[in-house]
Design an enzyme around this catalytic site. Structure first.
Site, PDB file in Angstrom:
ATOM      1  N   SER A  62     -15.328  29.187  17.602  1.00 45.33           N
ATOM      2  CA  SER A  62     -14.076  28.454  17.804  1.00 45.33           C
ATOM      3  C   SER A  62     -12.874  29.318  18.141  1.00 45.33           C
ATOM      4  CB  SER A  62     -13.756  27.596  16.585  1.00 45.33           C
ATOM      5  OG  SER A  62     -13.372  28.408  15.507  1.00 45.33           O
ATOM      6  N   LYS A  82      -7.963  29.689  12.366  1.00 41.02           N
ATOM      7  CA  LYS A  82      -7.411  28.976  13.529  1.00 41.02           C
ATOM      8  C   LYS A  82      -6.035  29.535  13.858  1.00 41.02           C
ATOM      9  CE  LYS A  82     -10.881  26.080  13.287  1.00 41.02           C
ATOM     10  NZ  LYS A  82     -12.043  26.338  14.089  1.00 41.02           N
TER      11      LYS A  82
END
Length: 189
Positions: free
Chosen positions: A51, A92
Protein backbone atom coordinates in the site's frame (compact mmCIF):
# COMPACT_ATOMS: atom_id res chain seq x y z
CA UNK A 1 67.07 -11.09 30.15
CA UNK A 2 64.42 -13.73 30.58
CA UNK A 3 62.68 -11.71 33.34
CA UNK A 4 62.60 -8.70 31.05
CA UNK A 5 60.94 -10.74 28.25
CA UNK A 6 58.40 -12.11 30.71
CA UNK A 7 57.57 -8.59 31.94
CA UNK A 8 57.09 -7.32 28.35
CA UNK A 9 54.89 -10.32 27.58
CA UNK A 10 52.76 -9.60 30.67
CA UNK A 11 52.47 -5.92 29.69
CA UNK A 12 51.31 -6.88 26.18
CA UNK A 13 48.89 -9.38 27.67
CA UNK A 14 47.47 -6.70 29.98
CA UNK A 15 47.31 -4.26 27.06
CA UNK A 16 45.38 -6.70 24.86
CA UNK A 17 43.12 -7.63 27.78
CA UNK A 18 42.49 -3.97 28.56
CA UNK A 19 41.67 -3.19 24.89
CA UNK A 20 39.28 -6.14 24.73
CA UNK A 21 37.58 -5.03 27.95
CA UNK A 22 37.27 -1.43 26.70
CA UNK A 23 35.83 -2.63 23.38
CA UNK A 24 33.29 -4.86 25.12
CA UNK A 25 32.33 -2.00 27.45
CA UNK A 26 31.92 0.33 24.47
CA UNK A 27 29.70 -2.21 22.68
CA UNK A 28 27.60 -2.69 25.83
CA UNK A 29 27.08 1.08 26.17
CA UNK A 30 26.09 1.38 22.49
CA UNK A 31 23.60 -1.49 22.82
CA UNK A 32 22.14 0.04 26.01
CA UNK A 33 21.75 3.48 24.40
CA UNK A 34 20.12 1.90 21.32
CA UNK A 35 17.74 -0.01 23.59
CA UNK A 36 16.74 3.22 25.39
CA UNK A 37 16.21 5.06 22.11
CA UNK A 38 14.12 2.30 20.55
CA UNK A 39 12.07 1.82 23.71
CA UNK A 40 11.33 5.43 24.61
CA UNK A 41 12.09 7.54 21.54
CA UNK A 42 11.41 5.25 18.62
CA UNK A 43 9.75 1.97 17.78
CA UNK A 44 10.54 -0.67 15.22
CA UNK A 45 7.86 -1.77 12.79
CA UNK A 46 7.69 -3.81 9.60
CA UNK A 47 5.84 -2.81 6.44
CA UNK A 48 3.31 -5.42 5.42
CA UNK A 49 1.84 -5.22 1.93
CA UNK A 50 2.19 -2.94 -1.06
CA UNK A 51 0.00 0.00 0.00
CA UNK A 52 2.91 2.45 0.42
CA UNK A 53 4.80 1.57 -2.77
CA UNK A 54 6.96 2.96 -4.26
CA UNK A 55 8.20 4.68 -1.05
CA UNK A 56 8.07 1.58 1.15
CA UNK A 57 8.11 -2.07 0.14
CA UNK A 58 6.65 -5.17 1.76
CA UNK A 59 9.11 -6.37 4.43
CA UNK A 60 10.90 -3.04 4.95
CA UNK A 61 11.82 -2.46 8.61
CA UNK A 62 11.36 1.05 9.98
CA UNK A 63 12.08 3.04 13.10
CA UNK A 64 9.25 5.34 14.18
CA UNK A 65 9.82 8.74 15.71
CA UNK A 66 7.59 8.72 18.80
CA UNK A 67 8.70 12.11 20.14
CA UNK A 68 7.91 14.63 17.38
CA UNK A 69 4.16 14.62 17.91
CA UNK A 70 4.60 15.46 21.60
CA UNK A 71 5.90 18.85 20.44
CA UNK A 72 3.85 19.50 17.30
CA UNK A 73 0.80 18.18 15.51
CA UNK A 74 1.01 15.87 12.50
CA UNK A 75 1.17 17.66 9.14
CA UNK A 76 -0.27 16.94 5.72
CA UNK A 77 1.80 14.33 3.84
CA UNK A 78 3.49 12.97 6.99
CA UNK A 79 3.91 9.18 6.82
CA UNK A 80 2.48 7.85 10.08
CA UNK A 81 1.94 4.52 11.79
CA UNK A 82 -1.32 4.14 13.67
CA UNK A 83 -3.22 1.49 15.62
CA UNK A 84 -6.09 0.02 13.70
CA UNK A 85 -6.70 -2.75 16.24
CA UNK A 86 -4.71 -3.94 19.25
CA UNK A 87 -2.61 -6.15 16.97
CA UNK A 88 -2.71 -4.27 13.66
CA UNK A 89 -0.67 -1.18 12.86
CA UNK A 90 -1.11 0.61 9.55
CA UNK A 91 1.33 2.90 7.79
CA UNK A 92 -0.21 5.62 5.60
CA UNK A 93 0.24 9.21 4.50
CA UNK A 94 -1.86 11.99 6.08
CA UNK A 95 -3.96 13.73 3.43
CA UNK A 96 -6.83 15.38 5.33
CA UNK A 97 -6.34 17.49 8.45
CA UNK A 98 -8.69 18.07 11.41
CA UNK A 99 -11.77 20.11 10.54
CA UNK A 100 -11.37 19.69 6.77
CA UNK A 101 -13.82 18.08 4.38
CA UNK A 102 -12.28 15.44 2.11
CA UNK A 103 -13.89 14.08 -1.03
CA UNK A 104 -12.62 11.95 -3.89
CA UNK A 105 -14.00 13.00 -7.25
CA UNK A 106 -13.00 11.21 -10.47
CA UNK A 107 -10.07 9.59 -8.64
CA UNK A 108 -8.59 12.83 -7.25
CA UNK A 109 -8.55 14.22 -3.71
CA UNK A 110 -10.46 17.42 -2.95
CA UNK A 111 -10.01 19.29 0.32
CA UNK A 112 -12.80 21.73 1.23
CA UNK A 113 -13.98 21.63 -2.40
CA UNK A 114 -10.56 22.34 -3.98
CA UNK A 115 -8.44 19.77 -5.77
CA UNK A 116 -5.30 18.88 -3.81
CA UNK A 117 -2.80 19.82 -6.53
CA UNK A 118 0.36 19.15 -4.52
CA UNK A 119 -0.61 15.52 -3.88
CA UNK A 120 2.35 14.02 -5.75
CA UNK A 121 2.43 10.82 -3.72
CA UNK A 122 -0.47 8.89 -5.20
CA UNK A 123 0.94 6.27 -7.56
CA UNK A 124 -2.06 6.51 -9.87
CA UNK A 125 -5.60 7.86 -10.16
CA UNK A 126 -7.90 6.13 -7.68
CA UNK A 127 -10.40 3.71 -9.14
CA UNK A 128 -12.76 4.05 -6.19
CA UNK A 129 -13.26 6.72 -3.56
CA UNK A 130 -15.45 4.33 -1.53
CA UNK A 131 -16.86 6.24 1.46
CA UNK A 132 -15.04 9.42 0.32
CA UNK A 133 -17.08 9.62 -2.88
CA UNK A 134 -19.37 11.62 -0.60
CA UNK A 135 -17.86 14.45 1.47
CA UNK A 136 -16.14 13.27 4.68
CA UNK A 137 -15.83 15.97 7.33
CA UNK A 138 -13.08 15.34 9.85
CA UNK A 139 -13.47 16.01 13.55
CA UNK A 140 -11.09 18.23 15.52
CA UNK A 141 -8.81 15.29 16.33
CA UNK A 142 -9.21 13.26 13.12
CA UNK A 143 -7.06 12.72 10.05
CA UNK A 144 -7.79 11.24 6.62
CA UNK A 145 -5.00 8.90 5.48
CA UNK A 146 -4.21 7.25 2.16
CA UNK A 147 -1.60 4.77 1.01
CA UNK A 148 0.71 5.95 -1.78
CA UNK A 149 -0.33 2.92 -3.88
CA UNK A 150 -3.93 3.99 -3.59
CA UNK A 151 -5.65 1.31 -5.62
CA UNK A 152 -4.05 -1.34 -3.40
CA UNK A 153 -4.45 0.34 -0.03
CA UNK A 154 -6.88 -0.16 2.82
CA UNK A 155 -7.10 3.38 4.19
CA UNK A 156 -9.54 6.09 5.30
CA UNK A 157 -11.69 5.49 2.22
CA UNK A 158 -12.58 2.09 3.66
CA UNK A 159 -15.35 2.16 6.31
CA UNK A 160 -13.37 -0.47 8.26
CA UNK A 161 -10.52 2.02 8.71
CA UNK A 162 -12.27 5.37 8.51
CA UNK A 163 -10.92 8.58 9.99
CA UNK A 164 -7.82 8.18 12.17
CA UNK A 165 -8.00 9.80 15.59
CA UNK A 166 -4.94 11.61 16.92
CA UNK A 167 -4.77 9.15 19.82
CA UNK A 168 -4.35 6.24 17.37
CA UNK A 169 -1.16 7.66 15.85
CA UNK A 170 1.89 5.89 17.29
CA UNK A 171 4.47 7.99 15.51
CA UNK A 172 6.02 9.24 12.35
CA UNK A 173 8.01 6.94 10.05
CA UNK A 174 11.59 8.10 10.45
CA UNK A 175 14.17 5.63 9.14
CA UNK A 176 14.16 2.54 6.95
CA UNK A 177 16.98 0.36 8.28
CA UNK A 178 16.25 -2.91 6.46
CA UNK A 179 17.05 -4.05 3.85
CA UNK A 180 20.56 -2.69 4.29
CA UNK A 181 20.89 -1.59 0.66
CA UNK A 182 17.87 0.72 1.13
CA UNK A 183 18.77 2.45 4.42
CA UNK A 184 17.34 5.98 4.30
CA UNK A 185 15.42 8.61 6.22
CA UNK A 186 11.74 8.68 5.18
CA UNK A 187 10.67 11.72 3.18
CA UNK A 188 7.44 13.34 4.28
CA UNK A 189 6.99 16.70 2.56
Amino acid sequence: MRNQEEEEYKKKEKSVGRELLETLLYIAVVIFVCFLIITFVGQRTTVSGQSMEPLLQDGDNLILDKLTYHFRDPERFDVVVFDQTEKDHYIKRIIGMPGETVQIIDGYVYINGEKLEDDIYGKEVMISGMRAEEPVTLGEDEYFVLGDNRNYSRDSRDPGVGNVKRSQILGRAWLRFWPLNKIEFIRHQ
